[in-house]
Design a protein around this motif. Structure first.
Motif, PDB file in Angstrom:
ATOM      1  N   THR A  31       0.862  -1.182   0.000  1.00 44.23           N
ATOM      2  CA  THR A  31       0.000   0.000   0.000  1.00 44.23           C
ATOM      3  C   THR A  31       0.894   1.226   0.000  1.00 44.23           C
ATOM      4  O   THR A  31       1.939   1.247   0.662  1.00 44.23           O
ATOM      5  CB  THR A  31      -0.912   0.034   1.229  1.00 44.23           C
ATOM      6  OG1 THR A  31      -0.114  -0.038   2.399  1.00 44.23           O
ATOM      7  CG2 THR A  31      -1.904  -1.112   1.209  1.00 44.23           C
ATOM      8  N   LYS A  32       0.501   2.230  -0.749  1.00 46.24           N
ATOM      9  CA  LYS A  32       1.313   3.429  -0.838  1.00 46.24           C
ATOM     10  C   LYS A  32       1.138   4.238   0.437  1.00 46.24           C
ATOM     11  O   LYS A  32       0.025   4.459   0.903  1.00 46.24           O
ATOM     12  CB  LYS A  32       0.898   4.264  -2.046  1.00 46.24           C
ATOM     13  CG  LYS A  32       1.801   5.446  -2.275  1.00 46.24           C
ATOM     14  CD  LYS A  32       1.525   6.112  -3.583  1.00 46.24           C
ATOM     15  CE  LYS A  32       2.492   7.264  -3.749  1.00 46.24           C
ATOM     16  NZ  LYS A  32       2.286   7.937  -5.004  1.00 46.24           N
ATOM     17  N   LYS A  33       2.241   4.669   0.996  1.00 48.11           N
ATOM     18  CA  LYS A  33       2.204   5.453   2.226  1.00 48.11           C
ATOM     19  C   LYS A  33       1.761   6.874   1.914  1.00 48.11           C
ATOM     20  O   LYS A  33       2.060   7.415   0.860  1.00 48.11           O
ATOM     21  CB  LYS A  33       3.584   5.469   2.884  1.00 48.11           C
ATOM     22  CG  LYS A  33       4.016   4.091   3.329  1.00 48.11           C
ATOM     23  CD  LYS A  33       5.355   4.124   3.985  1.00 48.11           C
ATOM     24  CE  LYS A  33       5.754   2.727   4.389  1.00 48.11           C
ATOM     25  NZ  LYS A  33       7.072   2.693   4.980  1.00 48.11           N
ATOM     26  N   ALA A  34       1.077   7.463   2.875  1.00 42.42           N
ATOM     27  CA  ALA A  34       0.607   8.835   2.713  1.00 42.42           C
ATOM     28  C   ALA A  34       1.787   9.800   2.797  1.00 42.42           C
ATOM     29  O   ALA A  34       2.865   9.462   3.299  1.00 42.42           O
ATOM     30  CB  ALA A  34      -0.402   9.164   3.806  1.00 42.42           C
ATOM     31  N   ASN A  35       1.599  10.992   2.283  1.00 38.64           N
ATOM     32  CA  ASN A  35       2.634  12.015   2.374  1.00 38.64           C
ATOM     33  C   ASN A  35       2.935  12.312   3.838  1.00 38.64           C
ATOM     34  O   ASN A  35       2.084  12.132   4.710  1.00 38.64           O
ATOM     35  CB  ASN A  35       2.177  13.310   1.692  1.00 38.64           C
ATOM     36  CG  ASN A  35       1.975  13.112   0.211  1.00 38.64           C
ATOM     37  OD1 ASN A  35       2.505  12.176  -0.377  1.00 38.64           O
ATOM     38  ND2 ASN A  35       1.193  13.980  -0.396  1.00 38.64           N
ATOM     39  N   ALA A  36       4.122  12.792   4.118  1.00 48.23           N
ATOM     40  CA  ALA A  36       4.502  13.100   5.492  1.00 48.23           C
ATOM     41  C   ALA A  36       3.577  14.161   6.079  1.00 48.23           C
ATOM     42  O   ALA A  36       3.213  14.107   7.249  1.00 48.23           O
ATOM     43  CB  ALA A  36       5.953  13.575   5.541  1.00 48.23           C
TER      44      ALA A  36
END
Length: 94
Positions: A60-65
């Motif tokens: 799963t793609k991680k959310a932006n910081a």
């Protein structure tokens, strides 16, 4: 639909190729439907060159910081403390 990141590699040969690409899928990560969506996206992006390539893993793609920081930001609680009620003593037994 969720966004996923897939890692691919080419079979061992003269010029090995590997990399990462992002795609969207309605299926869970690692399921047959998800792998099928990843394969289609890879073939759309890279064409006939990618037919022999293998998809190693899907995450799963991680959310932006910045987004992640907003999601997990601590909140202050300005409510008054509840009054502690004194419990009645109850005689039990004999």
């Amino acid at each position: 639909m969720a966004t996923y990141t897939a890692h691919y590699r080419s079979p061992n040969g003269d010029t090995p190729v590997s990399g990462v690409f992002d795609f969207e899928s309605a299926h869970r990560a690692g399921s047959k439907g998800n792998m099928h969506d990843a394969r289609l996206k890879m073939l759309e992006s890279y064409g006939n060159e990618a037919v022999a390539w293998i998809i190693d893993e899907v995450k799963t793609k991680k959310a932006n910081a910045k987004d992640a920081q907003l999601d997990h930001q601590m909140q202050l609680d300005f409510r008054e403390e509840p009054e502690h009620k004194v419990r009645k003593r109850v005689k039990r037994g004999f």
